[in-house]
Design a protein around this motif. Structure first.
Motif, PDB file in Angstrom:
ATOM      1  N   ASP A  80      43.485 -28.603  -1.794  1.00 17.14           N
ATOM      2  CA  ASP A  80      42.506 -29.685  -1.964  1.00 17.14           C
ATOM      3  C   ASP A  80      42.110 -29.839  -3.427  1.00 17.14           C
ATOM      4  N   ASN A  81      41.951 -28.698  -4.120  1.00 13.79           N
ATOM      5  CA  ASN A  81      41.603 -28.757  -5.538  1.00 13.79           C
ATOM      6  C   ASN A  81      42.711 -29.385  -6.371  1.00 13.79           C
ATOM      7  N   ILE A  82      43.957 -29.026  -6.035  1.00 18.09           N
ATOM      8  CA  ILE A  82      45.096 -29.587  -6.771  1.00 18.09           C
ATOM      9  C   ILE A  82      45.180 -31.096  -6.554  1.00 18.09           C
ATOM     10  N   ILE A  83      44.952 -31.535  -5.315  1.00 13.44           N
ATOM     11  CA  ILE A  83      44.971 -32.970  -5.025  1.00 13.44           C
ATOM     12  C   ILE A  83      43.886 -33.680  -5.827  1.00 13.44           C
ATOM     13  N   GLY A  84      42.703 -33.054  -5.918  1.00 19.58           N
ATOM     14  CA  GLY A  84      41.626 -33.641  -6.703  1.00 19.58           C
ATOM     15  C   GLY A  84      41.983 -33.763  -8.171  1.00 19.58           C
ATOM     16  N   GLU A  85      42.671 -32.751  -8.713  1.00 18.83           N
ATOM     17  CA  GLU A  85      43.105 -32.806 -10.109  1.00 18.83           C
ATOM     18  C   GLU A  85      44.097 -33.945 -10.327  1.00 18.83           C
ATOM     19  N   LEU A  86      45.066 -34.019  -9.414  1.00 16.54           N
ATOM     20  CA  LEU A  86      46.087 -35.057  -9.555  1.00 16.54           C
ATOM     21  C   LEU A  86      45.483 -36.454  -9.413  1.00 16.54           C
ATOM     22  N   LYS A  87      44.479 -36.574  -8.576  1.00 17.75           N
ATOM     23  CA  LYS A  87      43.864 -37.875  -8.327  1.00 17.75           C
ATOM     24  C   LYS A  87      42.985 -38.311  -9.491  1.00 17.75           C
ATOM     25  N   GLY A  88      42.199 -37.365 -10.040  1.00 13.69           N
ATOM     26  CA  GLY A  88      41.246 -37.732 -11.075  1.00 13.69           C
ATOM     27  C   GLY A  88      41.653 -37.381 -12.492  1.00 13.69           C
TER      28      GLY A  88
END
Length: 301
Positions: A80-88
């Motif tokens: 979830d953290n990695i997805i947040g990084e990639l998204k933002g």
């Protein structure tokens, strides 16, 4: 097979002790929780709880499953953290565990600069020795470890971040402050604040003395560089500290001198082989490495 949702329900019921409280936390009905527990028990073929007088007591098997499930939850959180990084791009969470000499000195300074372009970044900072670093990396509770001493375990990657050296520090009016370079063995003749023989820095210093057939003597034993630095500031004696701890420090209250022989040290970045290294952790390693190259040794003028 047990689904992630079933593991979540099992772990929550064990944690809070009742299906009613678990239902509130998971925002479902109590019968739904009870039905999922029974369905899970039917699927695996053995009981997960003992039902006595309306209470649920987890079996040893249930506790073992719930404990193993924590690794899955941690991995899911990391994803979830990695997805947040990639998204933002600049959003996410960076968890660092560092040895005290790094965590008390250079780490806050570099993080302050690093976060100027990443204001939404969330941080988790812990201090500990090499054993604590490897434990946190191995359990997925940290993204990056920072240490002068590299761990020798196959479950981690070790990268050289920057080079430094041990420096001699003393009060400005101390007799050693008159010298341009301090012989390490001369510390036996002054109030020497030093490290236990089993610590990494203690071993480095002991090697100098043993090579010359001498035994290191000191009047005060400390474990961390930060403690030695503050004791010297208070005029209690002379110490050897790593140059990383001196970067950005106010040097008006201490004199800093290089040593002979030179005692080189290296800062290491440590990441887990068991979990993927986050993009933020890789970015910060690069940033810290570049900072150390540009900053160099502390100003001795």
């Amino acid at each position: 097979m047990i689904s992630a949702r079933q593991l979540e329900v099992l772990s929550t019921v064990i944690e809070v002790g009742t299906t009613a409280r678990a239902a509130q936390l998971l925002n479902v009905s109590q019968p739904a929780i009870s039905n999922m527990i029974r369905h899970t028990e039917d699927a695996i073929g053995f009981a997960l709880f003992k039902r006595e007088h309306g209470r649920l007591t987890p079996t040893k098997e249930a506790l073992h499953i719930a404990q193993e499930a924590q690794h899955l939850f941690m991995q899911q959180k990391r994803i979830d953290n990695i997805i947040g990084e990639l998204k933002g791009g600049t959003m996410g969470r960076l968890s660092i565990v560092a040895t005290p000499s790094i965590g008390h000195s250079i780490l806050p300074r570099v993080l302050g600069l690093f976060m100027k372009t990443r204001p939404k970044l969330q941080l988790s900072i812990e201090l500990g020795g090499v054993d604590e670093i490897t434990r946190r990396l191995g359990s997925g509770r940290a993204d990056l470890g920072l240490s002068i001493t590299p761990p020798r375990l196959p479950a981690v990657y070790v990268r050289q971040i920057g080079d430094g050296q041990l420096m001699c520090i003393c009060p400005p009016d101390h007799e050693l402050a008159l010298l341009d370079r301090i012989s390490v063995t001369d510390l036996n003749h002054v109030n020497h604040i030093s490290y236990a023989a089993l610590t990494p820095l203690g071993q480095v210093i002991d090697n100098v003395f043993s090579d010359r057939g001498l035994e290191r003597r000191f009047f005060c034993e400390v474990r961390h560089t930060a403690t030695a630095l503050e004791m010297v500031r208070s005029g209690l004696g002379v110490a050897l500290v790593d140059s990383f701890a001196l970067i950005g420090q106010q040097t008006t209250s201490i004199a800093i001198r290089p040593t002979k022989p030179v005692l080189p040290i290296t800062m290491h970045g440590i990441t887990s082989k068991l979990f993927p290294t986050s993009n933020l952790a890789m970015q910060f390693q690069d940033y810290l490495s570049a900072f150390l190259k540009n900053e160099g040794a502390p100003d001795l003028t």
